[in-house]
Design a protein around this motif. Structure first.
Motif, PDB file in Angstrom:
ATOM      1  N   HIS A  70      37.907  47.455  36.355  1.00  9.66           N
ATOM      2  CA  HIS A  70      37.614  48.873  36.496  1.00  9.66           C
ATOM      3  C   HIS A  70      38.082  49.386  37.856  1.00  9.66           C
ATOM      4  O   HIS A  70      37.811  48.776  38.890  1.00  9.66           O
ATOM      5  CB  HIS A  70      36.116  49.121  36.350  1.00  9.66           C
ATOM      6  CG  HIS A  70      35.717  50.528  36.666  1.00  9.66           C
ATOM      7  ND1 HIS A  70      36.065  51.589  35.842  1.00  9.66           N
ATOM      8  CD2 HIS A  70      35.025  51.055  37.708  1.00  9.66           C
ATOM      9  CE1 HIS A  70      35.590  52.703  36.365  1.00  9.66           C
ATOM     10  NE2 HIS A  70      34.953  52.415  37.489  1.00  9.66           N
ATOM     11  N   THR A  71      38.785  50.518  37.848  1.00  9.93           N
ATOM     12  CA  THR A  71      39.194  51.188  39.070  1.00  9.93           C
ATOM     13  C   THR A  71      38.579  52.581  39.083  1.00  9.93           C
ATOM     14  O   THR A  71      38.848  53.378  38.182  1.00  9.93           O
ATOM     15  CB  THR A  71      40.730  51.321  39.153  1.00  9.93           C
ATOM     16  OG1 THR A  71      41.305  50.016  39.083  1.00  9.93           O
ATOM     17  CG2 THR A  71      41.139  51.994  40.443  1.00  9.93           C
ATOM     18  N   PRO A  72      37.742  52.913  40.089  1.00 12.26           N
ATOM     19  CA  PRO A  72      37.123  54.239  40.119  1.00 12.26           C
ATOM     20  C   PRO A  72      38.181  55.336  40.181  1.00 12.26           C
ATOM     21  O   PRO A  72      39.193  55.187  40.885  1.00 12.26           O
ATOM     22  CB  PRO A  72      36.285  54.208  41.401  1.00 12.26           C
ATOM     23  CG  PRO A  72      36.048  52.760  41.685  1.00 12.26           C
ATOM     24  CD  PRO A  72      37.283  52.063  41.187  1.00 12.26           C
ATOM     25  N   PRO A  73      37.998  56.427  39.436  1.00 12.54           N
ATOM     26  CA  PRO A  73      38.975  57.514  39.483  1.00 12.54           C
ATOM     27  C   PRO A  73      39.059  58.129  40.879  1.00 12.54           C
ATOM     28  O   PRO A  73      38.039  58.332  41.544  1.00 12.54           O
ATOM     29  CB  PRO A  73      38.418  58.537  38.480  1.00 12.54           C
ATOM     30  CG  PRO A  73      37.474  57.774  37.617  1.00 12.54           C
ATOM     31  CD  PRO A  73      36.911  56.692  38.471  1.00 12.54           C
ATOM     32  N   ALA A  74      40.259  58.414  41.340  1.00  9.53           N
ATOM     33  CA  ALA A  74      40.493  59.129  42.589  1.00  9.53           C
ATOM     34  C   ALA A  74      40.932  60.543  42.225  1.00  9.53           C
ATOM     35  O   ALA A  74      41.995  60.741  41.630  1.00  9.53           O
ATOM     36  CB  ALA A  74      41.554  58.426  43.428  1.00  9.53           C
ATOM     37  N   LEU A 108      36.851  59.697  45.782  1.00  9.87           N
ATOM     38  CA  LEU A 108      36.848  58.425  45.071  1.00  9.87           C
ATOM     39  C   LEU A 108      35.564  58.390  44.256  1.00  9.87           C
ATOM     40  O   LEU A 108      34.475  58.200  44.795  1.00  9.87           O
ATOM     41  CB  LEU A 108      36.899  57.253  46.051  1.00  9.87           C
ATOM     42  CG  LEU A 108      37.127  55.870  45.434  1.00  9.87           C
ATOM     43  CD1 LEU A 108      38.452  55.834  44.671  1.00  9.87           C
ATOM     44  CD2 LEU A 108      37.101  54.789  46.501  1.00  9.87           C
ATOM     45  N   LEU A 109      35.694  58.618  42.958  1.00  7.67           N
ATOM     46  CA  LEU A 109      34.552  58.883  42.101  1.00  7.67           C
ATOM     47  C   LEU A 109      33.893  57.582  41.644  1.00  7.67           C
ATOM     48  O   LEU A 109      34.428  56.858  40.815  1.00  7.67           O
ATOM     49  CB  LEU A 109      35.005  59.703  40.887  1.00  7.67           C
ATOM     50  CG  LEU A 109      33.915  60.391  40.077  1.00  7.67           C
ATOM     51  CD1 LEU A 109      33.117  61.345  40.942  1.00  7.67           C
ATOM     52  CD2 LEU A 109      34.527  61.148  38.906  1.00  7.67           C
ATOM     53  N   SER A 110      32.734  57.299  42.215  1.00  7.59           N
ATOM     54  CA  SER A 110      31.963  56.119  41.826  1.00  7.59           C
ATOM     55  C   SER A 110      30.486  56.521  41.755  1.00  7.59           C
ATOM     56  O   SER A 110      29.671  56.132  42.596  1.00  7.59           O
ATOM     57  CB  SER A 110      32.175  54.989  42.840  1.00  7.59           C
ATOM     58  OG  SER A 110      31.556  53.808  42.397  1.00  7.59           O
ATOM     59  N   ARG A 129      31.070  53.169  34.762  1.00  5.77           N
ATOM     60  CA  ARG A 129      32.391  52.530  34.735  1.00  5.77           C
ATOM     61  C   ARG A 129      33.242  52.996  33.559  1.00  5.77           C
ATOM     62  O   ARG A 129      34.438  52.675  33.496  1.00  5.77           O
ATOM     63  CB  ARG A 129      32.221  51.013  34.700  1.00  5.77           C
ATOM     64  CG  ARG A 129      31.672  50.425  36.009  1.00  5.77           C
ATOM     65  CD  ARG A 129      31.425  48.941  35.899  1.00  5.77           C
ATOM     66  NE  ARG A 129      30.380  48.637  34.914  1.00  5.77           N
ATOM     67  CZ  ARG A 129      29.972  47.417  34.621  1.00  5.77           C
ATOM     68  NH1 ARG A 129      30.517  46.368  35.206  1.00  5.77           N
ATOM     69  NH2 ARG A 129      29.012  47.227  33.727  1.00  5.77           N
ATOM     70  N   LEU A 130      32.659  53.780  32.644  1.00  4.41           N
ATOM     71  CA  LEU A 130      33.450  54.350  31.548  1.00  4.41           C
ATOM     72  C   LEU A 130      34.371  55.469  32.023  1.00  4.41           C
ATOM     73  O   LEU A 130      35.328  55.821  31.339  1.00  4.41           O
ATOM     74  CB  LEU A 130      32.520  54.892  30.454  1.00  4.41           C
ATOM     75  CG  LEU A 130      31.740  53.855  29.647  1.00  4.41           C
ATOM     76  CD1 LEU A 130      30.720  54.542  28.756  1.00  4.41           C
ATOM     77  CD2 LEU A 130      32.668  52.986  28.816  1.00  4.41           C
ATOM     78  N   LEU A 131      34.076  56.049  33.174  1.00  3.95           N
ATOM     79  CA  LEU A 131      34.901  57.143  33.694  1.00  3.95           C
ATOM     80  C   LEU A 131      36.299  56.654  34.038  1.00  3.95           C
ATOM     81  O   LEU A 131      36.472  55.577  34.629  1.00  3.95           O
ATOM     82  CB  LEU A 131      34.263  57.741  34.945  1.00  3.95           C
ATOM     83  CG  LEU A 131      33.046  58.623  34.722  1.00  3.95           C
ATOM     84  CD1 LEU A 131      32.365  58.901  36.060  1.00  3.95           C
ATOM     85  CD2 LEU A 131      33.443  59.928  34.052  1.00  3.95           C
TER      86      LEU A 131
END
Length: 227
Positions: free
Chosen positions: A5-9, A20-22, A66-68
């Motif tokens: 999983h990579t958080p959306p930027a 950094l969306l977490s 983490r689905l985002l």
């Protein structure tokens, strides 16, 4: 095999600031139309095809953050999935932002377990957001409009005025789930389909138009998850 999983930027329109969306919580709101008669009719329609009624109206589905994703390609477990355009409220560091997203859902699973059907799919969000300010109530909600298309064909179109204002949704969410603190992403609901039937397409385009002429967009494709 599932990728890490990579958080959306996300980029803030006008400033270029990167978020950094977490978030601590990801919540999808359902049955958010202001017209309660239409909500009741929709629940009855779904019940007729086996979809269980919600436990509250509006309903709130508390999902794994983490689905985002803001990826252009998302993986799904089966062929019977579809997206829906939604305005998205992001609370990040005490500030609020508006984004466009898709409540991608497993429609086969939805017939027996709505929460599980939403948890089964990624939740795409657009890579650009607009800052609202410290208070969501400042958002000129009734002048927003949203559209979606699947495989190049118009799928949804409507005024966001048909949906409850997110300030009301946040209040109701806290009443149903308890006080939701910290960073949050809230999907705010959607509109009826233009054809009245789900399309299990592979290419999705979303847009959310603001009264100042800004348009938030996102496009993504789905592919079957490799085992």
């Amino acid at each position: 095999m599932t990728a890490p999983h990579t958080p959306p930027a996300l980029e803030v329109a006008g400033s270029g600031e990167e978020l950094l969306l977490s978030p601590d919580r990801l919540i999808v709101a359902g049955y958010t139309a202001r017209d309660q008669a239409s909500v009741a009719h929709h629940i009855a329609e779904l019940a007729a095809i086996g979809v269980p009624p919600p436990t509250s109206v509006p309903a709130f589905y508390d999902l794994d953050p983490r689905l985002l994703t803001s990826n252009a390609v998302v993986e799904v477990a089966g062929p019977s999935t579809s997206g829906e355009v939604e305005p998205v409220i992001i609370r990040h560091g005490g500030r609020h932002f508006l984004a466009v997203g898709s409540d991608h859902t497993d429609r086969e699973l939805e017939r027996t377990d709505i929460a599980a059907s939403k948890a089964a799919c990624p939740k795409p969000v657009g890579g650009t957001v607009v800052e609202i300010g410290p208070e969501v109530s400042a958002l000129d909600w009734d002048r927003l409009a949203a559209q979606s298309a699947v495989d190049g064909r118009a799928y949804q179109e409507g005024s966001v005025a048909a949906l409850r204002h997110p300030a009301e949704l946040l209040e109701r969410m806290n009443a149903v789930l308890g006080d939701v603190t910290g960073d949050l992403v809230l999907f705010c609901g959607t509109f009826p389909l233009l054809t009245g039937e789900f399309v299990h397409g592979s290419s999705w385009r979303l847009s959310l138009s603001l009264p100042d002429g800004t348009t938030l967009t996102h496009a993504y494709e789905t592919k079957l998850r490799s085992m």
